[in-house]
Scaffold this motif. Structure first.
Motif, PDB file in Angstrom:
ATOM      1  N   ALA A 142      -0.019   8.856 -13.547  1.00 17.04           N
ATOM      2  CA  ALA A 142      -0.064   7.395 -13.546  1.00 17.04           C
ATOM      3  C   ALA A 142       1.159   6.775 -14.207  1.00 17.04           C
ATOM      4  O   ALA A 142       1.726   7.334 -15.155  1.00 17.04           O
ATOM      5  CB  ALA A 142      -1.315   6.907 -14.271  1.00 17.04           C
ATOM      6  N   ASP A 143       1.523   5.602 -13.703  1.00 15.44           N
ATOM      7  CA  ASP A 143       2.543   4.787 -14.356  1.00 15.44           C
ATOM      8  C   ASP A 143       1.873   3.825 -15.336  1.00 15.44           C
ATOM      9  O   ASP A 143       2.436   3.502 -16.372  1.00 15.44           O
ATOM     10  CB  ASP A 143       3.327   3.992 -13.304  1.00 15.44           C
ATOM     11  N   TYR A 144       0.671   3.377 -14.963  1.00 13.09           N
ATOM     12  CA  TYR A 144      -0.099   2.457 -15.799  1.00 13.09           C
ATOM     13  C   TYR A 144      -1.555   2.882 -15.822  1.00 13.09           C
ATOM     14  O   TYR A 144      -2.143   3.159 -14.768  1.00 13.09           O
ATOM     15  CB  TYR A 144      -0.039   1.021 -15.242  1.00 13.09           C
TER      16      TYR A 144
ATOM     17  N   ASN B 144       7.449  -7.541  -9.344  1.00 19.33           N
ATOM     18  CA  ASN B 144       8.748  -7.725 -10.005  1.00 19.33           C
ATOM     19  C   ASN B 144       9.401  -6.394 -10.306  1.00 19.33           C
ATOM     20  O   ASN B 144      10.608  -6.229 -10.124  1.00 19.33           O
ATOM     21  CB  ASN B 144       8.591  -8.545 -11.294  1.00 19.33           C
ATOM     22  N   GLU B 145       8.630  -5.427 -10.792  1.00 15.45           N
ATOM     23  CA  GLU B 145       9.180  -4.101 -11.101  1.00 15.45           C
ATOM     24  C   GLU B 145       9.683  -3.411  -9.837  1.00 15.45           C
ATOM     25  O   GLU B 145      10.730  -2.763  -9.863  1.00 15.45           O
ATOM     26  CB  GLU B 145       8.115  -3.232 -11.786  1.00 15.45           C
ATOM     27  N   LEU B 146       8.925  -3.510  -8.762  1.00 14.32           N
ATOM     28  CA  LEU B 146       9.316  -2.848  -7.519  1.00 14.32           C
ATOM     29  C   LEU B 146      10.533  -3.498  -6.877  1.00 14.32           C
ATOM     30  O   LEU B 146      11.262  -2.842  -6.143  1.00 14.32           O
ATOM     31  CB  LEU B 146       8.135  -2.859  -6.531  1.00 14.32           C
ATOM     32  N   ASN B 147      10.775  -4.760  -7.163  1.00 17.07           N
ATOM     33  CA  ASN B 147      11.911  -5.469  -6.588  1.00 17.07           C
ATOM     34  C   ASN B 147      13.193  -5.319  -7.400  1.00 17.07           C
ATOM     35  O   ASN B 147      14.217  -5.869  -7.025  1.00 17.07           O
ATOM     36  CB  ASN B 147      11.572  -6.974  -6.420  1.00 17.07           C
TER      37      ASN B 147
ATOM     38  N   ASN C 177      -2.117 -11.214 -12.194  1.00 14.91           N
ATOM     39  CA  ASN C 177      -0.928 -11.104 -13.043  1.00 14.91           C
ATOM     40  C   ASN C 177      -0.344  -9.694 -13.039  1.00 14.91           C
ATOM     41  O   ASN C 177       0.881  -9.527 -13.096  1.00 14.91           O
ATOM     42  CB  ASN C 177      -1.260 -11.579 -14.454  1.00 14.91           C
ATOM     43  N   TRP C 178      -1.201  -8.676 -12.956  1.00 12.01           N
ATOM     44  CA  TRP C 178      -0.683  -7.310 -12.842  1.00 12.01           C
ATOM     45  C   TRP C 178       0.075  -7.151 -11.516  1.00 12.01           C
ATOM     46  O   TRP C 178       1.139  -6.534 -11.485  1.00 12.01           O
ATOM     47  CB  TRP C 178      -1.808  -6.278 -12.948  1.00 12.01           C
ATOM     48  N   LEU C 179      -0.471  -7.713 -10.454  1.00  7.90           N
ATOM     49  CA  LEU C 179       0.216  -7.606  -9.166  1.00  7.90           C
ATOM     50  C   LEU C 179       1.593  -8.256  -9.230  1.00  7.90           C
ATOM     51  O   LEU C 179       2.585  -7.680  -8.760  1.00  7.90           O
ATOM     52  CB  LEU C 179      -0.629  -8.229  -8.046  1.00  7.90           C
ATOM     53  N   LYS C 180       1.686  -9.428  -9.837  1.00  8.23           N
ATOM     54  CA  LYS C 180       2.994 -10.101  -9.995  1.00  8.23           C
ATOM     55  C   LYS C 180       3.953  -9.219 -10.786  1.00  8.23           C
ATOM     56  O   LYS C 180       5.125  -9.078 -10.419  1.00  8.23           O
ATOM     57  CB  LYS C 180       2.822 -11.441 -10.709  1.00  8.23           C
ATOM     58  N   LYS C 181       3.465  -8.629 -11.867  1.00  9.15           N
ATOM     59  CA  LYS C 181       4.294  -7.757 -12.708  1.00  9.15           C
ATOM     60  C   LYS C 181       4.812  -6.567 -11.894  1.00  9.15           C
ATOM     61  O   LYS C 181       5.999  -6.236 -11.936  1.00  9.15           O
ATOM     62  CB  LYS C 181       3.492  -7.268 -13.917  1.00  9.15           C
ATOM     63  N   PHE C 182       3.920  -5.944 -11.139  1.00  8.46           N
ATOM     64  CA  PHE C 182       4.327  -4.777 -10.357  1.00  8.46           C
ATOM     65  C   PHE C 182       5.282  -5.160  -9.231  1.00  8.46           C
ATOM     66  O   PHE C 182       6.224  -4.424  -8.943  1.00  8.46           O
ATOM     67  CB  PHE C 182       3.097  -4.048  -9.799  1.00  8.46           C
TER      68      PHE C 182
ATOM     69  N   SER D 139       0.810  -1.228   0.000  1.00  5.37           N
ATOM     70  CA  SER D 139       0.000   0.000   0.000  1.00  5.37           C
ATOM     71  C   SER D 139       0.839   1.272   0.000  1.00  5.37           C
ATOM     72  O   SER D 139       0.397   2.307  -0.501  1.00  5.37           O
ATOM     73  CB  SER D 139      -0.932   0.026   1.208  1.00  5.37           C
ATOM     74  N   ASN D 140       2.027   1.192   0.560  1.00  3.06           N
ATOM     75  CA  ASN D 140       2.894   2.375   0.584  1.00  3.06           C
ATOM     76  C   ASN D 140       3.688   2.540  -0.715  1.00  3.06           C
ATOM     77  O   ASN D 140       4.382   3.531  -0.896  1.00  3.06           O
ATOM     78  CB  ASN D 140       3.848   2.311   1.782  1.00  3.06           C
ATOM     79  N   GLN D 141       3.548   1.558  -1.639  1.00  3.68           N
ATOM     80  CA  GLN D 141       4.289   1.633  -2.906  1.00  3.68           C
ATOM     81  C   GLN D 141       3.394   1.708  -4.139  1.00  3.68           C
ATOM     82  O   GLN D 141       3.850   2.141  -5.198  1.00  3.68           O
ATOM     83  CB  GLN D 141       5.203   0.419  -3.044  1.00  3.68           C
ATOM     84  N   ILE D 142       2.136   1.257  -4.009  1.00  2.39           N
ATOM     85  CA  ILE D 142       1.226   1.251  -5.159  1.00  2.39           C
ATOM     86  C   ILE D 142      -0.057   1.984  -4.787  1.00  2.39           C
ATOM     87  O   ILE D 142      -0.719   1.643  -3.812  1.00  2.39           O
ATOM     88  CB  ILE D 142       0.879  -0.191  -5.602  1.00  2.39           C
ATOM     89  N   THR D 143      -0.391   2.999  -5.571  1.00  2.84           N
ATOM     90  CA  THR D 143      -1.632   3.750  -5.431  1.00  2.84           C
ATOM     91  C   THR D 143      -2.579   3.286  -6.530  1.00  2.84           C
ATOM     92  O   THR D 143      -2.166   3.119  -7.677  1.00  2.84           O
ATOM     93  CB  THR D 143      -1.375   5.259  -5.580  1.00  2.84           C
ATOM     94  N   VAL D 144      -3.853   3.087  -6.179  1.00  2.00           N
ATOM     95  CA  VAL D 144      -4.835   2.555  -7.123  1.00  2.00           C
ATOM     96  C   VAL D 144      -6.008   3.523  -7.254  1.00  2.00           C
ATOM     97  O   VAL D 144      -6.508   4.043  -6.256  1.00  2.00           O
ATOM     98  CB  VAL D 144      -5.351   1.176  -6.649  1.00  2.00           C
ATOM     99  N   ASP D 145      -6.451   3.729  -8.496  1.00  2.00           N
ATOM    100  CA  ASP D 145      -7.568   4.626  -8.777  1.00  2.00           C
ATOM    101  C   ASP D 145      -8.330   4.061  -9.969  1.00  2.00           C
ATOM    102  O   ASP D 145      -7.908   3.055 -10.560  1.00  2.00           O
ATOM    103  CB  ASP D 145      -7.022   6.029  -9.084  1.00  2.00           C
TER     104      ASP D 145
END
Length: 155
Positions: free
Chosen positions: A81-83, A151-154, A144-149, A31-37
């Motif tokens: 937005a990033d995505y 991976n990107e954050l790591n 699958n989007w969560l897995k992708k994100f 939650s502190n790394q991904i904002t959702v709208d």
């Protein structure tokens, strides 16, 4: 990272995706790394709450909808937005057409992160009345989007 889910009116698919993904992000401790709208490509339902059938599905799965109110995708969203993840082909085309110069690359289809299904989309349940199907499709695509994100954050 900021993610915005997009459909036509922002009352069915995109608010469902927003609520589901917020819960997934929270459960993943991100939650502190991904904002959702979420937003719509049109202003057809601007100011309206999520469709009652969307709310019913979210309630069945104990997912908070936080009183979301429909809004139209803004030019500022493209910068913030990033995505920008759209639900169907028309939403993708419209969101890309609305994008300021050089920012259309932020627009993606909902299944783009799902191996072997990049060309799949989610039909509007406002037309089909199949809100559970929408939930099921989002459950697959959002995982699958969560897995992708992650991976990107790591990286």
């Amino acid at each position: 990272m900021k993610v915005i889910f997009v459909c036509l009116g922002n009352i069915c698919r995109s608010p469902m995706a927003e609520a589901m993904f917020k819960q997934m992000v929270t459960e993943a401790g991100l939650s502190n790394q991904i904002t959702v709208d979420s937003a719509g490509t049109s202003n057809i339902a601007e100011g309206s709450p999520a469709d009652s059938r969307t709310k019913a599905i979210l309630d069945q799965h104990n997912i908070q909808d936080d009183g979301m109110i429909a809004r139209q995708l803004s030019l500022q969203d493209y910068y913030d937005a990033d995505y920008i993840i759209a639900m169907d082909q028309m939403n993708v085309a419209d969101a890309k057409a609305m994008a300021p110069a050089g920012l259309a690359k932020k627009v993606h289809g909902i299944y783009e992160a799902t191996p072997g299904k990049a060309d799949h989309y989610i039909v509007d349940p406002w037309i089909t009345h199949k809100f559970q199907d929408t939930y099921n499709s989002l459950s697959e695509a959002l995982t699958n989007w969560l897995k992708k994100f992650q991976n990107e954050l790591n990286k």
